[in-house]
Design a protein around this motif. Sequence first.
Motif, PDB file in Angstrom:
ATOM      1  N   ASP A  98       0.989  -0.977   0.289  1.00 42.21           N
ATOM      2  CA  ASP A  98       0.212  -0.319   0.073  1.00 42.21           C
ATOM      3  C   ASP A  98       1.005   0.815  -0.016  1.00 42.21           C
ATOM      4  O   ASP A  98       1.905   1.354   0.856  1.00 42.21           O
ATOM      5  CB  ASP A  98      -0.914  -0.280   1.567  1.00 42.21           C
ATOM      6  CG  ASP A  98      -1.987   1.101   1.495  1.00 42.21           C
ATOM      7  OD1 ASP A  98      -1.417   2.274   1.709  1.00 42.21           O
ATOM      8  OD2 ASP A  98      -2.624   0.833   1.377  1.00 42.21           O
ATOM      9  N   SER A  99       1.009   1.580  -1.073  1.00 44.91           N
ATOM     10  CA  SER A  99       1.678   3.332  -1.303  1.00 44.91           C
ATOM     11  C   SER A  99       1.723   4.571  -0.083  1.00 44.91           C
ATOM     12  O   SER A  99       1.973   5.118   0.154  1.00 44.91           O
ATOM     13  CB  SER A  99       1.106   3.778  -2.651  1.00 44.91           C
ATOM     14  OG  SER A  99       2.204   5.075  -2.105  1.00 44.91           O
ATOM     15  N   GLU A 100       0.315   4.401   0.363  1.00 44.72           N
ATOM     16  CA  GLU A 100       0.240   5.202   1.571  1.00 44.72           C
ATOM     17  C   GLU A 100       0.182   4.908   2.704  1.00 44.72           C
ATOM     18  O   GLU A 100       1.537   5.714   3.836  1.00 44.72           O
ATOM     19  CB  GLU A 100      -1.329   5.497   1.361  1.00 44.72           C
ATOM     20  CG  GLU A 100      -2.286   6.295   0.443  1.00 44.72           C
ATOM     21  CD  GLU A 100      -1.746   7.409  -0.190  1.00 44.72           C
ATOM     22  OE1 GLU A 100      -1.829   8.173   0.391  1.00 44.72           O
ATOM     23  OE2 GLU A 100      -1.604   7.289  -1.731  1.00 44.72           O
ATOM     24  N   THR A 101       0.371   3.914   3.386  1.00 45.06           N
ATOM     25  CA  THR A 101       0.295   3.216   4.255  1.00 45.06           C
ATOM     26  C   THR A 101       1.807   2.169   4.601  1.00 45.06           C
ATOM     27  O   THR A 101       2.483   2.189   5.821  1.00 45.06           O
ATOM     28  CB  THR A 101      -0.031   2.416   5.439  1.00 45.06           C
ATOM     29  OG1 THR A 101      -1.013   0.960   4.151  1.00 45.06           O
ATOM     30  CG2 THR A 101      -1.652   3.086   5.481  1.00 45.06           C
ATOM     31  N   LYS A 150      -7.052   2.971  -5.272  1.00 45.14           N
ATOM     32  CA  LYS A 150      -6.200   3.169  -4.025  1.00 45.14           C
ATOM     33  C   LYS A 150      -5.295   3.350  -5.251  1.00 45.14           C
ATOM     34  O   LYS A 150      -4.197   3.380  -6.017  1.00 45.14           O
ATOM     35  CB  LYS A 150      -5.658   2.176  -3.017  1.00 45.14           C
ATOM     36  CG  LYS A 150      -5.565   0.758  -3.828  1.00 45.14           C
ATOM     37  CD  LYS A 150      -5.686  -0.454  -3.343  1.00 45.14           C
ATOM     38  CE  LYS A 150      -6.987  -0.728  -2.362  1.00 45.14           C
ATOM     39  NZ  LYS A 150      -7.543  -2.288  -1.591  1.00 45.14           N
ATOM     40  N   TRP A 151      -3.608   3.649  -4.015  1.00 45.24           N
ATOM     41  CA  TRP A 151      -2.540   4.072  -4.943  1.00 45.24           C
ATOM     42  C   TRP A 151      -1.733   2.657  -4.200  1.00 45.24           C
ATOM     43  O   TRP A 151      -2.454   2.224  -3.345  1.00 45.24           O
ATOM     44  CB  TRP A 151      -1.423   5.207  -3.841  1.00 45.24           C
ATOM     45  CG  TRP A 151      -2.113   6.641  -5.565  1.00 45.24           C
ATOM     46  CD1 TRP A 151      -3.484   7.690  -4.663  1.00 45.24           C
ATOM     47  CD2 TRP A 151      -1.444   6.424  -5.990  1.00 45.24           C
ATOM     48  NE1 TRP A 151      -3.390   8.396  -5.151  1.00 45.24           N
ATOM     49  CE2 TRP A 151      -2.147   8.270  -6.585  1.00 45.24           C
ATOM     50  CE3 TRP A 151      -0.390   6.469  -6.968  1.00 45.24           C
ATOM     51  CZ2 TRP A 151      -1.767   8.811  -7.964  1.00 45.24           C
ATOM     52  CZ3 TRP A 151      -0.161   6.898  -8.067  1.00 45.24           C
ATOM     53  CH2 TRP A 151      -0.952   8.233  -8.943  1.00 45.24           C
ATOM     54  N   LEU A 152      -0.754   2.010  -4.959  1.00 46.34           N
ATOM     55  CA  LEU A 152       0.032   1.056  -4.601  1.00 46.34           C
ATOM     56  C   LEU A 152       1.290   1.300  -5.405  1.00 46.34           C
ATOM     57  O   LEU A 152       1.605   2.082  -6.068  1.00 46.34           O
ATOM     58  CB  LEU A 152      -0.528  -0.178  -5.549  1.00 46.34           C
ATOM     59  CG  LEU A 152      -1.572  -0.828  -5.011  1.00 46.34           C
ATOM     60  CD1 LEU A 152      -2.458  -1.642  -5.657  1.00 46.34           C
ATOM     61  CD2 LEU A 152      -2.126  -0.998  -3.608  1.00 46.34           C
ATOM     62  N   LYS A 153       2.006   0.584  -4.237  1.00 50.24           N
ATOM     63  CA  LYS A 153       3.824   0.454  -4.511  1.00 50.24           C
ATOM     64  C   LYS A 153       4.238  -1.059  -5.103  1.00 50.24           C
ATOM     65  O   LYS A 153       3.816  -1.990  -4.530  1.00 50.24           O
ATOM     66  CB  LYS A 153       4.475   0.991  -3.516  1.00 50.24           C
ATOM     67  CG  LYS A 153       6.246   1.162  -3.698  1.00 50.24           C
ATOM     68  CD  LYS A 153       6.922   1.910  -2.502  1.00 50.24           C
ATOM     69  CE  LYS A 153       7.929   1.731  -3.142  1.00 50.24           C
ATOM     70  NZ  LYS A 153       9.217   2.890  -1.537  1.00 50.24           N
ATOM     71  N   ILE A 154       4.564  -1.134  -6.280  1.00 51.73           N
ATOM     72  CA  ILE A 154       5.504  -2.591  -6.494  1.00 51.73           C
ATOM     73  C   ILE A 154       7.543  -2.764  -6.231  1.00 51.73           C
ATOM     74  O   ILE A 154       7.512  -1.185  -7.118  1.00 51.73           O
ATOM     75  CB  ILE A 154       4.759  -3.318  -7.956  1.00 51.73           C
ATOM     76  CG1 ILE A 154       5.393  -4.186  -8.331  1.00 51.73           C
ATOM     77  CG2 ILE A 154       5.529  -1.574  -8.958  1.00 51.73           C
ATOM     78  CD1 ILE A 154       5.021  -4.259  -9.095  1.00 51.73           C
TER      79      ILE A 154
END
Length: 335
Positions: A98-101, A150-154
């Motif tokens: 999760d990019s935010e958390t 949502k914003w995600l991070k990979i």
Amino acid sequence: MGFIDEAKFFVKAGDGGNGCVSFRREKFVPKGGPNGGDGGRGGNVIIRADKSVNSLIDFRYRSHFKAERGSNGQGKDMHGRKGKDCIIVVPAGSIIKDSETGEFIKDLTEDGEELLVAAGGKGGFGNPRFASGSNRTPRIATKGKPGEEKWLKIELKLIADIGLVGLPNAGKSTLLSRLSAANPKIASYPFTTLEPQLGVMHFKYHESCIIADIPGLVEGAHQGVGLGHKFLRHIERTSIILHIVDMADELCRENFVTIEKELNYFKEELADRTRIIVLNKCDLVDEERQKELREHFTDKNQNVIVLSCESGRGIDNLVEKLEEILEFQDSDFSG
């Protein structure tokens, strides 16, 4: 194009289609009952791992992924069509957060493995859903629910069986080209390799495996010094680490210790990985010095190979040693 090993991206599932208000219009039936269809569900956003993909390069050009909206319901009890799913193809070895958390969501390691990251919204109800004994001709329907977003991070960790480490200019790129079908950039100055390079290594008796050249590490890499911090994660999945040492460098012993410390600082479990110490550039060192260094490093590790990537001398010995270790690991795992 450069190697991309992390990216931030936005996902939006499809909204549900709206329900429909409609009534039967039949000849000689002035007040027909409700026949509005429900809205279709919105499409999902799904991430799928694919072992044939080895870079996140597509994320350089695209950061928003959206699934299709569900179709609205129509009269004659025609329900709306479900929206098409959005499939995001990523390399096997991708970690989704999760990019935010920063919360870890899933590590996609298997080819074809899928992860639902945003669910489509439910379709709205058509007016037949609201018919009752007291209200046989309801003129209400509901709108579809919004799809998740949502914003995600990979983050990508290469999945390779063998990893090459060593100080810049130790000869890793040349060795990779010798051992595999890869053709990395090679030059006689530090930091030529600015991105991890993958190659396929073939053996006589063992199945082929993936070998990765990890960009040159320097002292302090685990703290973000040089290029190493960005790429250290790629060594985590390897089962064999080839530590390339430039034996022509007078400080080769100290250089070896520097890299070993960086690996252990980054992750203590790496100390348990099978190591082969590769003493490179033997063609630039006399026999006495070769013997001295071989004995010194054999005290640290039984797997020591002296070779010259440039001339090819000793390469066959390394290949035989790698095949032997891989065979042993396979039998140990199956046993």
